[in-house]
Design a protein around this motif. Structure first.
Motif, PDB file in Angstrom:
ATOM      1  N   THR A   1      49.428  62.951  46.535  1.00 20.09           N
ATOM      2  CA  THR A   1      48.979  62.789  45.144  1.00 20.09           C
ATOM      3  C   THR A   1      49.445  61.447  44.578  1.00 20.09           C
ATOM      4  O   THR A   1      48.758  60.853  43.745  1.00 20.09           O
ATOM      5  N   LEU A   2      50.595  60.988  45.043  1.00 22.25           N
ATOM      6  CA  LEU A   2      51.121  59.733  44.495  1.00 22.25           C
ATOM      7  C   LEU A   2      50.740  58.523  45.352  1.00 22.25           C
ATOM      8  O   LEU A   2      51.384  57.481  45.266  1.00 22.25           O
ATOM      9  N   ASP A   3      49.724  58.673  46.172  1.00 25.50           N
ATOM     10  CA  ASP A   3      49.242  57.519  46.930  1.00 25.50           C
ATOM     11  C   ASP A   3      47.814  57.180  46.471  1.00 25.50           C
ATOM     12  O   ASP A   3      46.869  57.917  46.785  1.00 25.50           O
TER      13      ASP A   3
ATOM     14  N   GLU B   1      42.968  43.748  40.851  1.00 21.85           N
ATOM     15  CA  GLU B   1      43.870  44.430  41.787  1.00 21.85           C
ATOM     16  C   GLU B   1      45.055  44.990  41.004  1.00 21.85           C
ATOM     17  O   GLU B   1      45.693  44.267  40.235  1.00 21.85           O
ATOM     18  N   LEU B   2      45.353  46.269  41.169  1.00 19.38           N
ATOM     19  CA  LEU B   2      46.481  46.883  40.454  1.00 19.38           C
ATOM     20  C   LEU B   2      47.653  47.109  41.406  1.00 19.38           C
ATOM     21  O   LEU B   2      47.448  47.354  42.597  1.00 19.38           O
ATOM     22  N   ASP B   3      48.860  47.058  40.836  1.00 19.48           N
ATOM     23  CA  ASP B   3      50.007  47.462  41.666  1.00 19.48           C
ATOM     24  C   ASP B   3      50.057  48.995  41.661  1.00 19.48           C
ATOM     25  O   ASP B   3      49.283  49.659  40.955  1.00 19.48           O
ATOM     26  N   LYS B   4      50.990  49.548  42.439  1.00 16.80           N
ATOM     27  CA  LYS B   4      50.977  51.008  42.634  1.00 16.80           C
ATOM     28  C   LYS B   4      51.169  51.763  41.310  1.00 16.80           C
ATOM     29  O   LYS B   4      50.449  52.728  41.031  1.00 16.80           O
ATOM     30  N   GLU B   5      52.117  51.322  40.483  1.00 13.40           N
ATOM     31  CA  GLU B   5      52.390  52.043  39.245  1.00 13.40           C
ATOM     32  C   GLU B   5      51.178  52.034  38.318  1.00 13.40           C
ATOM     33  O   GLU B   5      50.793  53.059  37.754  1.00 13.40           O
ATOM     34  N   ASN B   6      50.550  50.852  38.187  1.00  9.23           N
ATOM     35  CA  ASN B   6      49.360  50.774  37.329  1.00  9.23           C
ATOM     36  C   ASN B   6      48.183  51.561  37.918  1.00  9.23           C
ATOM     37  O   ASN B   6      47.408  52.163  37.177  1.00  9.23           O
ATOM     38  N   ALA B   7      48.095  51.538  39.251  1.00  9.76           N
ATOM     39  CA  ALA B   7      47.013  52.300  39.898  1.00  9.76           C
ATOM     40  C   ALA B   7      47.191  53.788  39.595  1.00  9.76           C
ATOM     41  O   ALA B   7      46.220  54.492  39.294  1.00  9.76           O
ATOM     42  N   LEU B   8      48.436  54.266  39.616  1.00 10.56           N
ATOM     43  CA  LEU B   8      48.680  55.691  39.323  1.00 10.56           C
ATOM     44  C   LEU B   8      48.401  56.000  37.858  1.00 10.56           C
ATOM     45  O   LEU B   8      47.838  57.049  37.533  1.00 10.56           O
ATOM     46  N   GLN B   9      48.764  55.075  36.979  1.00  6.21           N
ATOM     47  CA  GLN B   9      48.442  55.269  35.563  1.00  6.21           C
ATOM     48  C   GLN B   9      46.927  55.361  35.367  1.00  6.21           C
ATOM     49  O   GLN B   9      46.431  56.170  34.599  1.00  6.21           O
TER      50      GLN B   9
ATOM     51  N   LYS C   1      44.514  58.590  34.163  1.00  9.10           N
ATOM     52  CA  LYS C   1      43.684  58.286  32.995  1.00  9.10           C
ATOM     53  C   LYS C   1      44.567  57.981  31.780  1.00  9.10           C
ATOM     54  O   LYS C   1      44.269  58.356  30.652  1.00  9.10           O
ATOM     55  N   LYS C   2      45.680  57.333  32.055  1.00  8.87           N
ATOM     56  CA  LYS C   2      46.608  56.960  30.990  1.00  8.87           C
ATOM     57  C   LYS C   2      46.481  55.458  30.730  1.00  8.87           C
ATOM     58  O   LYS C   2      45.837  54.732  31.476  1.00  8.87           O
ATOM     59  N   GLU C   3      47.192  55.021  29.725  1.00 12.30           N
ATOM     60  CA  GLU C   3      47.120  53.584  29.397  1.00 12.30           C
ATOM     61  C   GLU C   3      47.927  52.750  30.374  1.00 12.30           C
ATOM     62  O   GLU C   3      48.943  53.188  30.884  1.00 12.30           O
ATOM     63  N   PHE C   4      47.458  51.564  30.598  1.00  2.08           N
ATOM     64  CA  PHE C   4      48.234  50.602  31.388  1.00  2.08           C
ATOM     65  C   PHE C   4      47.809  49.218  30.926  1.00  2.08           C
ATOM     66  O   PHE C   4      46.777  49.047  30.269  1.00  2.08           O
ATOM     67  N   SER C   5      48.625  48.223  31.235  1.00  6.59           N
ATOM     68  CA  SER C   5      48.259  46.884  30.769  1.00  6.59           C
ATOM     69  C   SER C   5      48.124  45.944  31.954  1.00  6.59           C
ATOM     70  O   SER C   5      48.854  46.055  32.948  1.00  6.59           O
ATOM     71  N   VAL C   6      47.162  45.061  31.832  1.00  7.19           N
ATOM     72  CA  VAL C   6      46.968  44.068  32.882  1.00  7.19           C
ATOM     73  C   VAL C   6      46.748  42.708  32.221  1.00  7.19           C
ATOM     74  O   VAL C   6      46.357  42.649  31.048  1.00  7.19           O
ATOM     75  N   THR C   7      47.032  41.669  32.954  1.00  8.94           N
ATOM     76  CA  THR C   7      46.747  40.345  32.400  1.00  8.94           C
ATOM     77  C   THR C   7      45.443  39.854  33.016  1.00  8.94           C
ATOM     78  O   THR C   7      45.425  39.350  34.132  1.00  8.94           O
TER      79      THR C   7
ATOM     80  N   SER D   1      39.276  37.686  31.857  1.00 11.45           N
ATOM     81  CA  SER D   1      37.899  37.960  31.447  1.00 11.45           C
ATOM     82  C   SER D   1      37.751  39.347  30.820  1.00 11.45           C
ATOM     83  O   SER D   1      38.404  40.302  31.220  1.00 11.45           O
ATOM     84  N   ARG D   2      36.863  39.420  29.832  1.00 10.80           N
ATOM     85  CA  ARG D   2      36.570  40.680  29.142  1.00 10.80           C
ATOM     86  C   ARG D   2      35.378  41.343  29.839  1.00 10.80           C
ATOM     87  O   ARG D   2      34.598  40.691  30.524  1.00 10.80           O
ATOM     88  N   GLY D   3      35.240  42.627  29.627  1.00 10.99           N
ATOM     89  CA  GLY D   3      34.062  43.336  30.141  1.00 10.99           C
ATOM     90  C   GLY D   3      34.391  44.269  31.287  1.00 10.99           C
ATOM     91  O   GLY D   3      35.560  44.583  31.539  1.00 10.99           O
ATOM     92  N   LEU D   4      33.319  44.688  31.957  1.00  9.31           N
ATOM     93  CA  LEU D   4      33.437  45.679  33.026  1.00  9.31           C
ATOM     94  C   LEU D   4      34.148  45.092  34.244  1.00  9.31           C
ATOM     95  O   LEU D   4      33.887  43.951  34.622  1.00  9.31           O
ATOM     96  N   ALA D   5      35.030  45.874  34.838  1.00  8.34           N
ATOM     97  CA  ALA D   5      35.683  45.416  36.072  1.00  8.34           C
ATOM     98  C   ALA D   5      35.937  46.609  36.987  1.00  8.34           C
ATOM     99  O   ALA D   5      36.106  47.747  36.541  1.00  8.34           O
ATOM    100  N   LEU D   6      35.951  46.292  38.271  1.00  2.00           N
ATOM    101  CA  LEU D   6      36.271  47.298  39.291  1.00  2.00           C
ATOM    102  C   LEU D   6      37.760  47.184  39.577  1.00  2.00           C
ATOM    103  O   LEU D   6      38.231  46.106  39.943  1.00  2.00           O
ATOM    104  N   VAL D   7      38.516  48.273  39.382  1.00  2.55           N
ATOM    105  CA  VAL D   7      39.928  48.197  39.742  1.00  2.55           C
ATOM    106  C   VAL D   7      40.093  48.561  41.200  1.00  2.55           C
ATOM    107  O   VAL D   7      39.448  49.490  41.711  1.00  2.55           O
ATOM    108  N   ILE D   8      40.922  47.776  41.866  1.00  2.00           N
ATOM    109  CA  ILE D   8      41.126  48.006  43.293  1.00  2.00           C
ATOM    110  C   ILE D   8      42.621  48.113  43.582  1.00  2.00           C
ATOM    111  O   ILE D   8      43.463  47.606  42.825  1.00  2.00           O
ATOM    112  N   TYR D   9      42.928  48.785  44.651  1.00  2.00           N
ATOM    113  CA  TYR D   9      44.314  48.922  45.100  1.00  2.00           C
ATOM    114  C   TYR D   9      44.312  48.650  46.596  1.00  2.00           C
ATOM    115  O   TYR D   9      43.520  49.262  47.332  1.00  2.00           O
ATOM    116  N   ASN D  10      45.145  47.725  47.025  1.00  2.53           N
ATOM    117  CA  ASN D  10      45.131  47.272  48.433  1.00  2.53           C
ATOM    118  C   ASN D  10      43.715  46.923  48.895  1.00  2.53           C
ATOM    119  O   ASN D  10      43.310  47.238  50.014  1.00  2.53           O
TER     120      ASN D  10
END
Ligand code: SAM
Length: 448
Positions: A67-69, A391-399, A403-409, A412-421
């Motif tokens: 679950t945490l991967d 690309e998210l790190d593990k903690e942000n990917a889990l957030q 479906k919780k809040e997380f922050s990224v730098t 660009s604004r708009g739609l993005a695909l979040v990826i992990y590894n």
């Protein structure tokens, strides 16, 4: 402790060594294995010990919290019991490189065999059926995460497939059974075991085989498996098949070092393969293969028609996808979906006869002038273009998965695909001072 009536009932099954069999059930050894998704990552776990009969199967030294991967949720691998992965070896022996085949996985939830078949027959068609609706929903989720796009998930009674005469190149029947093969992993299987249930399961197994039999082509293969040790559900079923249908039992070559026990049924000497946990690194399992030797009858299949997207809609979608002429678009409930052109007609035929839960990959919906991508597109193995990725790190990917809040730098604004590894997890929308998290609510993880 194994029930005494169970031990007595399997005393004479082929290949059983009672002493080591009991010893392995009294030890607390647990085996964890996974099968990677070759369409997403082939590096994953590559330094782990391999499951010898499956190219993409690996053992883990201990059981992590899946679950945490984030990669587990991204469909980069499937947690599957090692013995079951023998289906890969069978597919390889029967079909080799001829993978553009039509396969029915009759009893498919939660999707272990279906995801294996989807990988093996990557350019074929896998119809993944489950009779129980709630389980078909889980199956559909696992198939979507696997992302290969070559599956049709149906929610039908096996009898419904008798309408599709001579349709499939192989039927996989991973039958509901008394479950003794899972005793080491699952204490409730021990508690629920009874001789009456073995008899009940064996009758149900015969019924399922008879129900789907007509949908197999001449010279097609019936692959039958259980996770039971009882002869009534294994070798006796093989004899019942030979008594009732025109078939040839198929012998599958196995390496001696694998310690799989080749058995033969009493009456017709049909071949079966038994997996004992004291002999192999996996749980109890039985599998056998037959080839159908009955002549096909000519059938004209009825098919439904599905709405097609307009040229403008296709243009909007093509902004997201790298052009691929093998893809056929269609619409269902306003959603635009895609399937391999070669098997599109099968979608139409199946839509006419069966209750389809999902087919291919749902790309998204057109809303006004915009194309709103579906989550299935994010986790699919389709090649995307012009998409911002983050690309998210593990903690942000889990957030994200919670479906919780997380922050990224992100610049660009708009739609993005979040990826992990490097593997797609889902969509977000980056706004001025917050992020909209589009991960499907029903899939979110709940732990802390
Ligand atoms: N093949 C699956 C996998 O690898 O993940 C596991 C299948 S499990 C052994 C058997 C499945 O058969 C269950 O999902 C169960 O709901 C379904 N089933 C139960 N009764 C059935 C019936 N009468 N006809 C067809 N399937 C049935």
């Amino acid at each position: 402790m194994l029930p005494e009536n169970f031990l007595q009932s399997i005393e004479h099954v082929q290949g059983l060594n009672k002493k080591s069999f009991e010893a392995v059930h009294n030890s607390d050894e647990q085996i964890t294995s996974v099968r990677i998704n070759p369409a997403k990552s082939i590096q994953l776990f590559s330094s782990n010990e391999q499951v010898t009969w499956c190219k993409y199967g690996y053992y883990l030294q201990e059981r992590p919290s899946f679950t945490l991967d984030p990669l587990f949720h991204a469909g980069a691998y499937y947690v599957q019991e090692a013995s079951s992965m023998f289906l890969w070896h069978i597919a390889h022996q029967l079909f080799g490189i001829n993978t553009q085949k039509k396969i029915l996985d009759t009893c498919a939830a939660p999707g272990g065999k279906s995801t294996l078949l989807a990988s093996y027959f990557f350019d074929g068609l896998v119809v993944s059926n489950e009779v129980i609706n709630s389980r078909a929903t889980i199956l559909s989720e696992n198939i979507a995460k696997w992302g290969t796009g070559n599956c049709i998930v149906t929610n039908n009674h096996p009898k419904s497939f008798s309408l599709l005469k001579n349709y499939f190149d192989a039927l996989v029947i991973d039958a509901p059974c008394s479950g003794s093969g899972m005793f080491r992993k699952d204490i409730t299987a021990v508690e629920e075991w009874s001789l009456d249930n073995v008899v009940f399961c064996s009758q149900r197994q015969q019924k399922i085989i008879a129900d789907v039999w007509q949908s197999l082509k001449e010279n097609g293969y019936l692959i039958y498996s259980t996770c039971s040790y009882s002869e009534e559900e294994n070798e006796q079923i093989l004899d019942w098949i030979v008594d009732n249908f025109k078939v040839e039992s198929i012998s599958i070559p196995v390496e001696e070092s694998w310690n799989i026990i080749t058995t033969q049924s009493n009456k017709h000497k049909a071949f079966g393969y038994r997996f004992y946990p004291d002999k192999i690194k996996g749980e109890g399992f039985f599998i056998a293969v037959f080839q159908k030797k009955e002549k096909d009858i000519f059938v004209k299949y009825k098919h439904s028609s599905l709405q097609q997207p307009t040229k403008q809609e296709v243009d909007l979608i093509n902004n997201f996808l790298i052009q691929n002429h093998e893809l056929k678009f269609f619409k269902h409930n306003n959603e635009i979906k895609v399937f391999n052109t070669q098997f599109y007609n099968d979608v139409l035929v199946l839509a006419q006869q069966l209750h389809i839960k999902n087919a291919g990959t749902t790309l998204g919906e057109i809303k006004g002038k915009d194309f709103v991508p579906n989550h299935e597109l994010a986790v699919s193995t389709l090649r995307l273009s012009n998409i911002a990725t983050l690309e998210l790190d593990k903690e942000n990917a889990l957030q994200y998965l919670r479906k919780k809040e997380f922050s990224v730098t992100s610049q660009s604004r708009g739609l993005a695909l979040v990826i992990y590894n490097g593997i797609g997890l889902g969509w977000i929308k980056v706004l001025q001072n917050r992020i909209n998290n589009y991960y499907p609510s029903e899939w979110r993880i709940f732990n802390k």
